[in-house]
Design a protein around this motif. Sequence first.
Motif, PDB file in Angstrom:
ATOM      1  N   THR A 277       0.825  -1.208   0.000  1.00 21.12           N
ATOM      2  CA  THR A 277       0.000   0.000   0.000  1.00 21.12           C
ATOM      3  C   THR A 277       0.860   1.259   0.000  1.00 21.12           C
ATOM      4  N   VAL A 278       1.911   1.254   0.827  1.00 18.64           N
ATOM      5  CA  VAL A 278       2.789   2.418   0.912  1.00 18.64           C
ATOM      6  C   VAL A 278       3.505   2.653  -0.417  1.00 18.64           C
ATOM      7  N   ILE A 279       4.038   1.570  -1.012  1.00 16.63           N
ATOM      8  CA  ILE A 279       4.732   1.712  -2.294  1.00 16.63           C
ATOM      9  C   ILE A 279       3.774   2.210  -3.366  1.00 16.63           C
ATOM     10  N   GLY A 280       2.566   1.596  -3.394  1.00 15.45           N
ATOM     11  CA  GLY A 280       1.575   2.028  -4.389  1.00 15.45           C
ATOM     12  C   GLY A 280       1.146   3.469  -4.184  1.00 15.45           C
ATOM     13  N   SER A 281       0.949   3.865  -2.926  1.00 13.71           N
ATOM     14  CA  SER A 281       0.558   5.245  -2.636  1.00 13.71           C
ATOM     15  C   SER A 281       1.672   6.224  -2.989  1.00 13.71           C
ATOM     16  N   ALA A 282       2.909   5.841  -2.681  1.00 16.97           N
ATOM     17  CA  ALA A 282       4.046   6.708  -3.005  1.00 16.97           C
ATOM     18  C   ALA A 282       4.168   6.900  -4.519  1.00 16.97           C
ATOM     19  N   GLN A 283       3.979   5.797  -5.251  1.00 16.73           N
ATOM     20  CA  GLN A 283       4.018   5.890  -6.712  1.00 16.73           C
ATOM     21  C   GLN A 283       2.862   6.733  -7.237  1.00 16.73           C
TER      22      GLN A 283
END
Length: 560
Positions: A277-283
Amino acid sequence: MSRSGRRILRRTITRNGRSLLAGTSLIGVHQACEAAIPILIGVIVDTAVAPGDATALVLWTGALGLLFAVLTSAWRFGARRLMGAIAAEAHRLRVEVAARILHPRGVQTDMRAGDLLTVSTSDADNTAYLLDYVPRIVGALVATGVSATTLLLISVPLGIAVLVATPLVLLVLHVGAPRITKQVAEQQAQAGRATSLAADLVTGLRPLRGVGAQEAAAERYRGVSRQSLAATLRATRTQSGYLAASTILSTLLACGIAILAGWFALTGRISVGQFITVIGSAQFLIEPFGLLAIVPGWIAEARASADRVAQVTDAGLVLPAGVTTPDGPGGELRLSGVRHGSLAGLDLHVRPGEFVGIVARRPADAETLVKLLGLPADHEGTILVGGVPVAEIDRSKARRLLLVEPHHTDLFTGTIAANVAVHDDRGGLPEALSAAAADEVVNTRPAGLDELVAERGATLSGGQRQRLALARALLARPPILVLHDPTTAVDAVTEHTIAQGIRALRHGPGSDFATVVLTSSPALLAATDRVVVLDDGVVTAEGTHADLGDIDAYRQLVLR
C-alpha cells in the motif's frame, strides 16, 4: 495581476458555480478512488492472499472492480460537465470582448486588430481553462489527503513525512510563479503584435508590391517575429525549467517515502500488505504532487490572459451616451468649423435628398473626414445630423441615421447573401445588388446568393468585394450614406453603371436620402448634384462637376 484581471477570474468561477461544484466533486471522487486502489490491494494481500482465503479473494476482487467502475463513471461525468462549462465560458468571454470592440460608441484601446483577435480567441480560452485547473487542484489535494491519511494510519512517521514535505515542495515551487506570469504576458503581447502586423501586411500586400515596398515590409515583420520568438523561447525556457524542477522534487519525495516504507517493512514495523500500500501510494502520489507543482504555471497563464481580456472589456468608450433622436430631417448633415487631424475648420452642409461628391487634394483630408464621421472622436466645431449634435444622438440609432462605408471593407465567412443582407432582410436586395453592379458577381457564381465566401472575401477579386460591400451599404438604406472611394477596383464601364445605380436607388423623386461620396472618379462625380473640393483641410471650391471642369486644378485631380 491587475484587479480587473482578478475580477474576471472570480467571475469565471462564480457564474459557473453549479457546473464547477458538480464537476469538482466528481473529480474529487475519482481521485479518492484512485488513491484507494493501492489501499485495497494491500488489504487483499493481507486478508486474502497471505492466509490463502479464496472467498475473501473473490469478495475483495469484486470490491476492487466496483471501485474501478465508480472512478471511471465519476471521471466521465465530471469531465463532461467541466468541459461544457469551459466551452460556454470561453464563448461568453469572446462575445463580451467582441461586443466591447464593436460598441457603437467606440472603445478606447491602443491594441491593434491582431492584438484584439488574440484576446478574443487565445486569451478567452486560457481564462476559461481556470475551470479546468480548479477541479484538478481539488482532486490532487483529495488524493494527497487520502494517501496521507492512509500513511498516518499505517505509520505516523510516514504520514508526517508526507504532510510536512508536500507543503515545503509546493512553497519552493511557488517562488517561480511571478516570473512565469510576467514572461507569459510578454509572450502573449509580442504574439499579438506579430499577428496584427501580419494581418496588416496581408491586407495591404498589393499596394506594397505596387510601390516596391514588400521587402521593407517583410523585414519589418521579420523583426517583430524575431521579438515574438525570443519572448516565446524565454517563457518556454522558464516553464520547462519549472517543470523539470517540479518533476525532480516530487519524484524525490515519492522515492523517499518508498525507501522509508521499505526500511519499516524490513524491520517488521509494517506488514507486507501495508508495504505494498505504501509503495503504491508513493508511486501514485507522484501524479498529484507533479500536478500541484505545475499548477502555478497554469494559473500564471490564466492570470496573464485575464488581464488582457480585462484591458478590452474594461476599456473606456470614446463617445458619451447619446439620448436624443433628431426631430429634423434625418438626411441632413452639417459640419461647422470642424478641426480634427488634417481638417482645419471644415464647413460642409449636405441637404436632405442631395447627392454630394467630395474631392480631396490631400488623401489625408478624406481619410480624416471618413474616420471622424464614422466615430466622432474629440474634435473642435460641431457635427449635426438632422439638426442634433452627433455626440448627443442615441448610439443605437446613430448608425442607422449615418452610415459610413470606408474604402477598406471586410467580407466574412459565409454566403454572399449573409454578407450583403446582414440582418437577414432581403427586402430590396435585388435592387441594392443591381445598383452596386453586384448582380453580375452573383450571376457568375454557380450557387448565386448561396455561394460561399472565404474570410475577408479571399475567393473574390478586389472589384467584386467592393461591389458586394457597396450593395450591403445600400441595402441598409440609411438617411445619410458616406462612401469612400467605392469603385477604385472596378473598370470604367462598371463604374458608370454604379454611379447611375446609386443615384437611381437613393435619389429618385421625393427621396430625402443624402449621399456623400469621397472620390476622384469622374463617373461618380458626374452623377452628383454638387461637388466640394477640399484642400488643406477646408473647402476651397464647390459647384457641379461640369462647372468645376473648367478649373485646371480640378481637372488634374479628377480627369483620367
